[in-house]
Design an enzyme around this catalytic site. Structure first.
Site, PDB file in Angstrom:
ATOM      1  N   ASP A 132       0.598  -0.658   0.367  1.00  0.00           N
ATOM      2  CA  ASP A 132       0.100  -0.304  -0.229  1.00  0.00           C
ATOM      3  C   ASP A 132       0.599   1.502  -0.041  1.00  0.00           C
ATOM      4  O   ASP A 132       2.059   0.987   0.349  1.00  0.00           O
ATOM      5  CB  ASP A 132      -0.513   0.686   1.127  1.00  0.00           C
ATOM      6  CG  ASP A 132      -1.864  -0.637   1.082  1.00  0.00           C
ATOM      7  OD1 ASP A 132      -2.175  -1.431   0.289  1.00  0.00           O
ATOM      8  OD2 ASP A 132      -2.363  -1.420   2.170  1.00  0.00           O
ATOM      9  N   ASP A 153       1.150   4.782   1.854  1.00  0.00           N
ATOM     10  CA  ASP A 153       0.725   5.065   3.473  1.00  0.00           C
ATOM     11  C   ASP A 153       1.072   6.938   3.081  1.00  0.00           C
ATOM     12  O   ASP A 153       2.587   7.569   3.583  1.00  0.00           O
ATOM     13  CB  ASP A 153       1.043   4.234   4.475  1.00  0.00           C
ATOM     14  CG  ASP A 153       0.944   3.108   4.860  1.00  0.00           C
ATOM     15  OD1 ASP A 153       0.281   2.815   4.896  1.00  0.00           O
ATOM     16  OD2 ASP A 153       2.099   1.981   5.041  1.00  0.00           O
TER      17      ASP A 153
END
Length: 212
Positions: free
Chosen positions: A137, A139
């Site tokens: 991901d 962040d």
């Protein structure tokens, strides 16, 4: 950037200067290895004694996370999430997380609020240590010192949805941190993370205003 008394460390900052000798005697072998290689630690939310900052050590795998503390006087360098926004331009955007960062940068800049890169992407951009992979991901942190409405949050979630990977954004309020997706949702209370504890609140900018 060298720390001084007028620049307190904030969550997600990366700090260099911790030595193996400063680790607790029972620190796992992988922690000793990482610190011995000169990797930075990341500032976390927790109360520690005066003169120290709460930090975490990250290893090669997701389960290798170690909480400890660092003497402020040992800090030799500090990199904040905001410092990493443009670093991807000087590196190959091989992974989806780095491609996503390029995609959303103009959108985030248009908010006119301080923002930056944290997590695995921030660590790799700051250190050059390869920790990202295909499913990582992206962040992000957004420093929202003033109220950011739920409608604004929902619009931002929608705008970020088309990026090359999942984006997890934490809004940093004066009282702590709240997930953008949670604040954009319909729940009356959201989880606010502070140095003292995590608790459900109705307004992350006014944590005492808890919903019944």
């Amino acid at each position: 950037m060298v720390m001084n008394a007028f620049m307190p460390a904030q969550p997600h900052d990366l700090l260099w200067g911790m030595s193996v000798a400063a680790l607790p005697a029972d620190a796992p072998a992988w922690v000793v290895e990482v610190i011995g290689l000169g990797h930075p630690v990341v500032v976390r939310r927790a109360r520690v004694a005066e003169g120290f900052v709460a930090v975490g050590v990250r290893g090669r795998s997701r389960d290798q996370r170690y909480a400890t503390k660092m003497k402020i006087s040992d800090i030799s360098r500090r990199v904040q999430p905001e410092d990493l926004i443009d670093v991807v331009d000087r590196q190959c955007a091989e992974w989806p997380a780095l491609r996503a960062l390029k995609q959303i940068r103009a959108l985030m800049n248009a908010l006119s609020l301080p923002w930056g890169v944290a997590g695995s992407a921030g660590f790799e951009l700051a250190t050059g240590v390869p920790v990202l992979h295909q499913d990582s991901d992206l962040d992000l942190i957004l420093r929202a010192s003033a109220f950011f409405s739920r409608q604004q949050a929902a619009e931002l979630v929608e705008a970020l949805a088309g990026a090359a990977c999942r984006i997890d954004l934490q809004m940093q309020t004066p009282a702590g941190a709240v997930a953008l997706r949670e604040w954009a949702g319909s729940a009356r209370r959201v989880l606010l993370k502070s140095d003292d504890a995590a608790r459900l609140v109705a307004n992350p900018w006014l944590p005492q205003a808890c919903a019944a």
